[in-house]
Design an enzyme around this catalytic site. Structure first.
Site, short mmCIF file in Angstrom:
data_model
loop_
_atom_site.label_atom_id
_atom_site.label_comp_id
_atom_site.label_asym_id
_atom_site.label_seq_id
_atom_site.Cartn_x
_atom_site.Cartn_y
_atom_site.Cartn_z
N THR A 362 41.98 44.88 45.99
CA THR A 362 41.67 44.93 46.41
C THR A 362 40.91 43.71 46.01
OG1 THR A 362 41.59 47.14 46.69
CG2 THR A 362 41.00 45.42 45.69
N VAL A 363 41.94 41.77 45.36
CA VAL A 363 41.54 40.39 45.68
C VAL A 363 42.68 39.80 46.49
CG1 VAL A 363 39.99 39.95 43.76
CG2 VAL A 363 42.40 39.49 43.42
N SER A 380 45.08 43.93 42.68
CA SER A 380 43.92 44.81 42.65
C SER A 380 43.98 45.80 41.50
CB SER A 380 43.84 45.59 43.97
OG SER A 380 42.82 46.57 43.92
N ARG A 515 37.20 41.66 52.92
CA ARG A 515 36.97 40.26 52.53
C ARG A 515 38.29 39.52 52.76
NH1 ARG A 515 35.35 40.15 46.65
NH2 ARG A 515 37.01 41.69 46.47
#
Length: 542
Positions: A362, A363, A380, A515
């Site tokens: 969760t 990059v 992630s 993001r």
């Protein structure tokens, strides 16, 4: 010099413009990671090398969201092959992890998978993903690609504002939830002074550097069948975990065929299950039955929310490791099924259960080079620092992906040894007429398919450039009819949605709304990039 300002507070939000480039572009949630990817491109590498360099760097410069012990997925456009490839590098449950053992060993979690500790740890796929991408497509060695990450970890880097916020959040949570001996190494590695890092602090991760160096030197073999694998096994046994050397040695990443839906003349592509990218595709498959002439109107948002709820209802019922799914997941993307679900949509908010589709079917970072290669990549640890477990003397923080398994027999996602769980992390890719338009993604748990849908509709339906498509105020479906919207969201529209039965709550813009990153290649080869305004994002290009 004493810092007079609060680096986490912006009284006057800045306006970003899309970035244009020709030779190459790397979009990341960290400027250091973007620079690492650009370094690979400048040294003669391609987009695949840049993705690996940036991904390895992110384990160092954003350990609050990923680590060496992460899972990973990628969508790769190879200009040479004229093909979009999918890589599923998510790891399965250990062979010793069974429903019976979890229930016996973790009575304190009330019949659910544990959240922290060794219990939810599954095999880590990220190092294998780096090796696969480098070996199959790269021009450089893995050692060369991870070198910037090694340098950051050994020499240090300054803590960024949003990184500091996430670090403090994790530290405050771990103080009350991660207090046993198995968490001692996490505190030693990530809070050496007994506190969370603050913006501007210099962060060094020397053991992390040594481990990355070893992964690079062995093309990741040490992590799965060498010294690092043996250290992981020993730590797991010491603390009552289920992960073993044999689980790591048997692991292989999977090259998979991407799935897609046709939407307004574009093909929106995702990794197939066990990832949840299919949720975004199911929702788009419903929404293509409607015409959207205006973005900021209640009808648009109402239909988006209802389609997303329908898609999640089906996904939570069906989606898991495809080897264990009760139906062919392609049936969930049948145009006739999308039309059927669209016909169920009314003028007011509803709570949906799963449906049965007809039998037919969760990059986050993204990179592009000047030759036409493009990569959409995500990795992630799942919940922040993941399990809270760090393998002694290695800096390897391990994911808690196994938390998503069910312990209830009959559930699609029930725990089984060797099974991969329903997975939240998803890379996206946009095509048109068999040619690449570009990679995109929005990280953030179950926000991810919701972010994918919103960004794609912003770009395709409402003709926003990549930066505007990312910056536009977002909504997030939570559960039932509960929806959060950013405080920048039009409050009159929020009231109209409330009147239609949506339970609307406004929240400050935070990383919980996702993001994202996005790159579009124009017909003349120009790259147009957008990067997330909700975190420490950056675009490196030339």
């Amino acid at each position: 010099m004493k810092v007079l300002f609060d680096p986490t507070y912006q009284k006057y939000p800045s306006q970003r413009y899309p970035i244009y480039a020709r030779g190459g572009m790397v979009n990341c949630s960290s400027p250091q990671a973007a620079a690492a990817g650009l370094e690979a491109l400048r040294a003669g590498g391609n987009a695949m090398d840049a993705a690996v360099a940036a991904a390895a760097a992110l384990t160092v410069v954003e350990p609050t969201a990923n680590g060496i012990g992460s899972d990973a997925f990628a969508l790769v456009w190879s200009e040479k092959d004229q093909k979009l490839f999918g890589l599923n590098s998510s790891g399965p449950a250990p062979m010793e992890a069974t429903v019976e053992r979890i229930l016996a060993d973790h009575k304190d979690v009330d019949g659910a998978m544990p959240t922290y500790g060794w219990g939810p740890v599954t095999v880590s796929g990220a190092p294998k993903a780096w090796a696969e991408l480098t070996s199959r497509f790269g021009r450089r060695t893995l050692a060369e690609n991870v070198a910037p990450a090694v340098r950051y970890a050994r020499e240090g880097y300054p803590c960024a504002p949003n990184l500091a916020v996430m670090w403090k959040r994790a530290f405050e949570k771990f103080k009350t939830t991660c207090t046993g001996e198995e968490f001692d190494e996490w505190y030693k590695a990530f809070t050496p002074e007994g506190r969370a890092y603050e913006a501007g602090d210099l962060i060094r991760l020397p053991r992390h550097a040594d481990t990355l160096e070893e992964i690079g030197a062995t093309n990741a073999a040490s992590f799965y069948s060498g010294d690092l694998a043996r250290k992981i096994d020993a730590s797991s046994r010491k603390h009552g975990g289920y992960l073993r050397y044999e689980d790591l040695a048997a692991y292989e990443a999977k090259w998979v065929e991407p799935i897609s839906v046709d939407y307004r003349g574009y093909q929106v592509c995702e990794i197939p299950p066990n990832g949840q990218g299919i949720v975004a595709l199911m929702a788009l498959n419903i929404l293509k039955e409607f015409d959207f002439r205006e973005k900021d109107c209640v009808e648009t948002y109402h239909r988006q929310l209802e389609a997303m709820k329908m898609a999640f209802a089906d996904a939570f019922h069906y989606v898991t490791d495809p080897d264990f799914m009760e139906l062919d997941y392609h049936r969930l993307l049948d145009p006739a099924y999308g039309a059927q679900r669209a016909g169920e949509m009314g003028e007011t908010a509803k709570i949906y259960t799963h449906s049965v589709p007809p039998k037919s079917g969760t990059v986050y970072l993204c990179c592009a080079d000047g030759e036409g290669n493009m990569v959409s990549y995500i990795q992630s640890n799942y919940m922040g620092f993941g399990s809270g477990v760090v393998v002694e003397d290695t800096g390897i923080s391990l994911q808690n992906r196994g938390h998503d398994f069910s312990l209830k027999e009959g559930d699609a996602n029930v725990l089984r040894p060797g099974k991969r769980s329903y997975h939240t992390i998803i890379p996206g890719f946009l095509m048109q007429g068999g040619r690449p338009v570009g990679p995109f993604g929005v990280m953030g748990g179950y926000m991810q398919p919701q972010g994918h849908l919103q960004v794609m509709m912003n770009y395709i339906d409402f003709h926003l450039d990549p930066q505007q498509a990312l910056d536009a105020p977002r909504w997030q479906w939570m559960r039932d009819n509960s929806v959060t919207v950013e405080t920048r969201f039009d409050m009159e529209l929020a009231r109209q949605l409330q009147a239609r039965g949506h339970n609307i709550r406004a929240e400050l813009s935070t990383p919980s709304f996702g993001r994202g990153q996005m790159i579009v290649r124009l017909d003349n080869g120009t790259l147009v990039g957008g990067t997330e305004s909700r975190t420490d994002s950056n675009i490196a290009c030339f």
